[in-house]
Design a protein around this motif. Structure first.
Motif, mmCIF file in Angstrom:
data_model
loop_
_atom_site.group_PDB
_atom_site.id
_atom_site.type_symbol
_atom_site.label_atom_id
_atom_site.label_comp_id
_atom_site.label_asym_id
_atom_site.label_seq_id
_atom_site.Cartn_x
_atom_site.Cartn_y
_atom_site.Cartn_z
ATOM 1 N N VAL A 139 0.861 -1.184 0.000
ATOM 2 C CA VAL A 139 0.000 0.000 0.000
ATOM 3 C C VAL A 139 0.898 1.236 0.000
ATOM 4 O O VAL A 139 1.375 1.666 1.045
ATOM 5 N N PRO A 140 1.149 1.821 -1.171
ATOM 6 C CA PRO A 140 2.017 2.995 -1.237
ATOM 7 C C PRO A 140 1.259 4.287 -0.953
ATOM 8 O O PRO A 140 0.047 4.276 -0.704
ATOM 9 N N SER A 141 1.968 5.407 -1.013
ATOM 10 C CA SER A 141 1.353 6.715 -0.802
ATOM 11 C C SER A 141 0.749 7.279 -2.073
ATOM 12 O O SER A 141 0.058 8.295 -2.034
ATOM 13 N N ARG A 155 -5.454 8.348 -0.166
ATOM 14 C CA ARG A 155 -4.535 8.143 0.954
ATOM 15 C C ARG A 155 -4.806 6.821 1.665
ATOM 16 O O ARG A 155 -5.097 6.759 2.858
ATOM 17 N N ARG A 156 -4.682 5.778 0.906
ATOM 18 C CA ARG A 156 -4.960 4.441 1.433
ATOM 19 C C ARG A 156 -3.950 4.049 2.492
ATOM 20 O O ARG A 156 -4.294 3.395 3.472
ATOM 21 N N TRP A 199 7.651 1.550 5.614
ATOM 22 C CA TRP A 199 8.901 2.210 5.248
ATOM 23 C C TRP A 199 8.650 3.701 5.058
ATOM 24 O O TRP A 199 7.691 4.105 4.393
ATOM 25 N N THR A 200 9.493 4.519 5.647
ATOM 26 C CA THR A 200 9.478 5.950 5.358
ATOM 27 C C THR A 200 10.892 6.475 5.517
ATOM 28 O O THR A 200 11.785 5.767 5.992
ATOM 29 N N VAL A 260 -1.234 2.427 -8.841
ATOM 30 C CA VAL A 260 -0.575 3.299 -7.869
ATOM 31 C C VAL A 260 0.881 2.906 -7.599
ATOM 32 O O VAL A 260 1.473 3.339 -6.608
ATOM 33 N N HIS A 261 1.440 2.107 -8.489
ATOM 34 C CA HIS A 261 2.862 1.794 -8.423
ATOM 35 C C HIS A 261 3.505 2.192 -9.744
ATOM 36 O O HIS A 261 2.906 2.015 -10.812
#
Length: 775
Positions: A139-141, A155-156, A199-200, A260-261
């Motif tokens: 689930v990315p931003s 904004r999942r 991850w951030t 979304v990737h």
């Protein structure tokens, strides 16, 4: 940033409250003009500002006593008493009721992501993952356009993890997934109990640590040597399953939403997983849906944004759509491309000379664009985007066809088949008859790239990117104008702030600072909205790189004891600004002053550079850090990013950074930030940021003799003083002091010309722009 479906009535009322707050010299006609602008183009930023301000106990006062009819009794009375006189279209009762509505601004954000706890969400996600035989789900931003800032509906990751920072990727694993053994090669250096990981990067370590539920989530600190990348970690999971499975055919399946990737990420992930029986899986292969999070978020998910497009006039754009299309087609001809696809929202806005308000702080609309040799197509929701007849006529005049947003994939597939039809009876079309699609896969989603065969793909930086980065004269003139009026706003704001703290001895919250600064910009001509959420960090909050003040336990109050770092900017009809200054209303410590001076020296070092053409930005980065390196100090972020012209505040492809991978050369017409800094965790943050335009030295259209080179230089755009009493003069060279005096003389000349003699703002500006006292 927080926009879902705009409720124009609510935004108009919010505008009616915030405009008169500090509009001490705004005429009725200008107030109505800005009222209209906000109602049509500004997202919910004002809603949240007002909500936060009303939740504080402090009083918002007008910036100028001389011209303001507002009183200081309290914020609510201030709004009620002045609304009807400035914005006559909103009654006092309406303004009063809208105050009550707006107090829920911040709560609305929390409610959107907080109705279900993370345990419930993870349980439902894993149930669906089992249904579709997925070992993991990413689930990315990102949104389908890989935007840095996204509308609320996309904004999942924030919904799933409750981490609300703008950058990060969540990985949800099945409870029974086989975890990898510790080994140095894969950077698996600890046993991870949680089956959900996030991850951030270093900007958000503190925020993520506070927001994640540690019982269920593991924070993966991206960029650190001991932290594996997402791809490396997924590969280690695939290895573990293959090693521990009875069947050699056991596959490790990673679920993704292909929209979304990025295409480049999916390619890299696929190549890493395949040797270990791993693969990526998309829901649209088996069901109509593409994202399992949407099914869980369900009715609580905000509506997709629907703000209308407006025409970005030629006087600001500097180049017509027709001329842009001609230039793009010339580039397409060089690489035999028959179709160019533009996926990022700012590319589309730039290409078609339109702007919108679908994403907070970014004047863009949800859409795609394509250009062929015969035509150009804008893919969007026409019902919401093309309500203005002027926009319809503008597109028609420039030969732009409008298609539904969801038609893009099918239209690309049809175009790919055109070469086969033209080949006639050939069983296999030759390469010369096949259509070729130009797509920058690093900035396009996987759903688009996967349908384009490798032999029909031209995968390079698209033709809009360099056009957008190198501003024409009209765009640059708009940027210059925006920075002059931004300087006026900051001078008036700072004169107010200084008076409130030094003379009235008030302590002012970070939230109130945000509101008043936003309102100071709001009365400048052509202002639309902030260019990003303001960072106003007092003391230790200034050390949090992307801090955002909210009414909670982390919010601090500014007085004469601590410094404040303010990073802010504005979106104007004609340009975009971004500036950071570090201020101290009292007396800084000798240690603080030394760090401040060394950061300033770094800023001057970059600003003063002259360099030969074809020099990438990373070459300049060392000059920003030299003074800090001399005492063994550094900062962890890049020095500069590109900035759009009345577009996104972060724009590529260029940057000034220690990242050697970005080899994009600095070119004439580019705009870049110059923002060295220094941060002491738990104590303070220092950053001094100006925007700069790249200018040629001499006439670059004239050929130079063999063995010689053309050179470039920077010219300042930002026009805001630097606090001189924080400078250790003995650390500056004569040339650096000359630079500072010259800069302040320019600020006073350009900004002061728009300010009334004797006004508090101009008196503050004159004081700040006096020559530095030399030893």
């Amino acid at each position: 940033m927080l926009l879902a479906n705009i409720n124009h009535h609510r935004v108009r009322r919010a505008a009616a409250i915030i405009i008169p707050l500090v509009c001490h010299h705004v005429t009725a006609s200008r107030a109505f003009s800005f009222h209209s602008t906000v109602a049509h183009h500004s997202p919910k930023y004002f809603n949240n500002l007002i909500g936060n301000a009303l939740s504080t106990s402090s009083i918002l006062t007008p910036l100028s006593k001389k011209k303001s009819s507002c009183n200081n009794s309290n914020f609510q009375k201030l709004s009620r008493s002045s609304t009807s006189t400035i914005c006559k279209s909103t009654s006092t009762d309406q303004a009063s009721s809208s105050l009550d509505e707006q107090t829920t601004g911040t709560a609305e954000i929390d409610e959107t992501f907080g109705k279900m706890n993370t345990s419930e969400i993870l349980e439902q996600m894993r149930s669906k993952m089992s249904q579709f035989d997925m070992d993991a789900f990413l689930v990315p931003s990102d949104d389908p356009h890989l935007s840095e800032y996204t509308a609320m509906a996309y904004r999942r990751r924030a919904f799933v993890s409750k981490f609300t920072g703008s950058a990060g990727t969540a990985l949800v694993l099945k409870e029974d997934v086989i975890m990898p053994e510790m080994n140095e090669d894969d950077l698996i250096t600890e046993d991870i109990e949680q089956r959900a990981l996030l991850w951030t990067d270093s900007r958000y370590f503190n925020e993520a640590g506070m927001q994640l539920d540690a019982e269920h989530w593991k924070l993966m600190k991206g960029g650190l040597k001991q932290t594996p990348t997402i791809i490396k970690y997924l590969t280690s999971l695939a290895k573990a399953k293959k090693k521990n499975s009875a069947s050699e055919e056991a596959s490790f399946r990673v679920g993704i939403d292909p929209f979304v990737h990025s295409a480049s990420f999916c390619k890299e992930l696929t190549e890493a997983l395949e040797p270990h029986n791993g693969s990526i899986v998309t829901l649209d292969e088996v069901v109509q849906s593409t994202n399992i999070v949407d099914d869980i978020w369900s009715d609580d998910r905000p509506a997709l944004p629907s703000s209308p497009f407006r025409v970005h006039p030629l006087e600001y754009a500097g180049m017509s759509v027709a001329d842009k299309l001609t230039k793009i087609r010339a580039e397409m001809a060089k690489c035999d491309a028959t179709l160019s696809i533009f996926s990022t929202l700012d590319d589309v806005a730039y290409l078609f000379n339109v702007r919108a308000g679908d994403v907070d702080c970014c004047p863009v609309g949800i859409s795609y664009g394509t250009v062929s040799m015969e035509g150009a197509t804008l893919y969007c929701d026409a019902k919401s985007k093309l309500v203005d007849s002027a926009v319809q006529e503008h597109l028609k005049e420039n030969g732009v066809t409008v298609a539904h947003y969801d038609d893009l994939i099918g239209d690309i597939q049809s175009h790919l088949k055109t070469g086969e039809k033209e080949a006639g009876g050939e069983s296999e079309p030759s390469s010369s008859t096949k259509s070729k699609v130009w797509l920058d896969t690093a900035h396009s989603n996987y759903a688009i790239s996967r349908i384009i065969p490798k032999e029909q793909l031209h995968n390079k930086q698209n033709a809009v990117t360099p056009m957008k980065a190198c501003k024409n004269e009209a765009e640059m003139e708009g940027m210059r104008r925006a920075h002059i009026v931004d300087g006026v706003a900051m001078a008036e704001f700072m004169s107010w702030l200084e008076d409130e703290i030094q003379n009235k001895k008030r302590s002012i919250s970070e939230v109130e600072l945000d509101v008043v600064l936003c309102a100071a910009r709001a009365r400048q001509p052509g202002y639309i909205e902030p260019s990003f959420p303001t960072i106003a960090g007092v003391g230790p909050n200034g050390a949090i790189i992307h801090y955002r003040a909210k009414e909670d336990e982390t919010m601090r109050y500014l007085n004469m004891d601590e410094p404040i770092l303010i990073d802010s900017g504005g979106q104007y009809e004609y340009g975009t600004t971004d500036v950071t200054r570090t201020w101290h209303m009292g007396e800084g410590t000798p240690e603080f002053k030394e760090y401040y001076t060394r950061v300033l020296k770094g800023n001057i070092g970059v600003d003063s550079m002259v360099w030969p053409e074809n020099t990438p930005g990373f070459v300049l980065d060392v000059f920003a850090r030299k003074a800090l390196w001399e005492i063994g100090k550094d900062y962890g972020h890049g020095t500069g990013h590109g900035v759009g012209a009345a577009l996104n505040v972060h724009e590529g492809p260029h940057s000034i950074s220690a990242r050697f991978a970005n080899k994009e050369a600095m070119k004439a017409g580019m705009v870049v930030s110059n923002e060295p800094g220094y941060y002491e965790d738990g104590r303070f943050g220092i950053r001094i940021e100006n925007l700069l335009e790249v200018q040629p030295i001499g006439d670059h259209s004239v050929e130079v003799p063999p063995g010689t080179k053309k050179f470039l230089r920077f010219e300042k755009l930002t026009l805001i003083p630097i606090q001189k009493n924080l400078i250790v003069v003995d650390l500056l060279t004569e040339q650096e002091m000359d630079w500072l005096d010259s800069y302040h003389a320019m600020v006073l000349d350009k900004v002061g010309a728009l300010m009334e003699d004797g006004s508090p703002g101009k008196e503050w500006l004159k004081k700040m722009c006096t020559p530095i006292e030399r030893p």
